[in-house]
Design a protein around this motif. Structure first.
Motif, PDB file in Angstrom:
ATOM      1  N   ARG A 191       6.924   9.583   4.749  1.00  8.24           N
ATOM      2  CA  ARG A 191       8.128   9.337   3.959  1.00  8.24           C
ATOM      3  C   ARG A 191       9.362   9.616   4.792  1.00  8.24           C
ATOM      4  O   ARG A 191       9.278  10.234   5.849  1.00  8.24           O
ATOM      5  CB  ARG A 191       8.160  10.260   2.742  1.00  8.24           C
ATOM      6  CG  ARG A 191       7.033  10.050   1.769  1.00  8.24           C
ATOM      7  CD  ARG A 191       7.148  11.016   0.619  1.00  8.24           C
ATOM      8  NE  ARG A 191       5.949  10.967  -0.215  1.00  8.24           N
ATOM      9  CZ  ARG A 191       5.599  11.917  -1.046  1.00  8.24           C
ATOM     10  NH1 ARG A 191       6.322  13.012  -1.153  1.00  8.24           N
ATOM     11  NH2 ARG A 191       4.509  11.810  -1.768  1.00  8.24           N
ATOM     12  N   SER A 208       0.827  -1.203   0.000  1.00  6.35           N
ATOM     13  CA  SER A 208       0.000   0.000   0.000  1.00  6.35           C
ATOM     14  C   SER A 208       0.864   1.256   0.000  1.00  6.35           C
ATOM     15  O   SER A 208       2.041   1.217   0.340  1.00  6.35           O
ATOM     16  CB  SER A 208      -0.891  -0.001   1.242  1.00  6.35           C
ATOM     17  OG  SER A 208      -0.094   0.017   2.405  1.00  6.35           O
ATOM     18  N   LYS A 209       0.264   2.372  -0.370  1.00  7.94           N
ATOM     19  CA  LYS A 209       0.938   3.660  -0.322  1.00  7.94           C
ATOM     20  C   LYS A 209       0.865   4.184   1.104  1.00  7.94           C
ATOM     21  O   LYS A 209      -0.160   4.041   1.781  1.00  7.94           O
ATOM     22  CB  LYS A 209       0.258   4.660  -1.263  1.00  7.94           C
ATOM     23  CG  LYS A 209       0.257   4.225  -2.703  1.00  7.94           C
ATOM     24  CD  LYS A 209       1.459   4.753  -3.403  1.00  7.94           C
ATOM     25  CE  LYS A 209       1.387   4.395  -4.880  1.00  7.94           C
ATOM     26  NZ  LYS A 209       2.536   4.847  -5.590  1.00  7.94           N
TER      27      LYS A 209
END
Length: 105
Positions: free
Chosen positions: A7, A2-3
Motif C-alpha cells: 500500500r 486483484s488485491k
C-alpha cells in the motif's frame, strides 16, 4: 482487479532488477498495472520542455514504476524483507509479517 500486499506509505525492499537491495517508501500504487512507484528507486531521465514550473527545461530525474512482484515489505521488527499473512477480524483486515509476527501498519 486483484488485491495487493503493498500500500501507499509502506517501506519496501527491491528484490530484483538494477536497484536490487534498495529500500524506499511507496509513493503511489498503480493497481490496474500491478506496479508501484517507490521513492529513490528505478530512476529514469526524462526530457522536459521549459514551463512556468521549470523555466530552464532540460533533463529531469524521476522515479518510474516497478512491478509489485519485485518488491517485498520490510519487517517492522527486524528491518529485513518479509512475506505477509492476511488476517480478517470481521471487516478489519490486518497484515502480519511472517518473520516476526508483527502487524504492519
Amino acid at each position: 482487479m486483484s488485491k495487493l500486499h503493498i500500500r501507499k506509505d509502506d517501506t519496501v525492499m527491491v528484490l530484483a532488477g538494477q536497484d536490487k537491495g534498495k529500500t524506499g517508501k511507496v509513493l503511489k500504487v498503480l493497481v490496474k498495472e500491478n506496479r508501484a512507484i517507490v521513492e529513490g528507486v528505478n530512476m529514469v531521465s526524462k526530457s522536459t520542455k521549459p514551463s512556468a514550473k521549470n523555466p530552464q527545461g532540460g533533463i529531469v530525474k524521476q522515479e518510474a514504476a516497478i512491478h509489485i512482484s519485485n518488491l517485498s515489505l520490510i519487517d517492522p521488527k527486524s528491518g529485513k524483507a518479509t512475506r505477509v499473512r492476511i488476517e480478517h477480524e470481521g471487516k478489519n483486515v490486518k497484515r502480519i509479517a511472517k518473520k516476526s509476527g508483527e502487524e504492519i501498519k
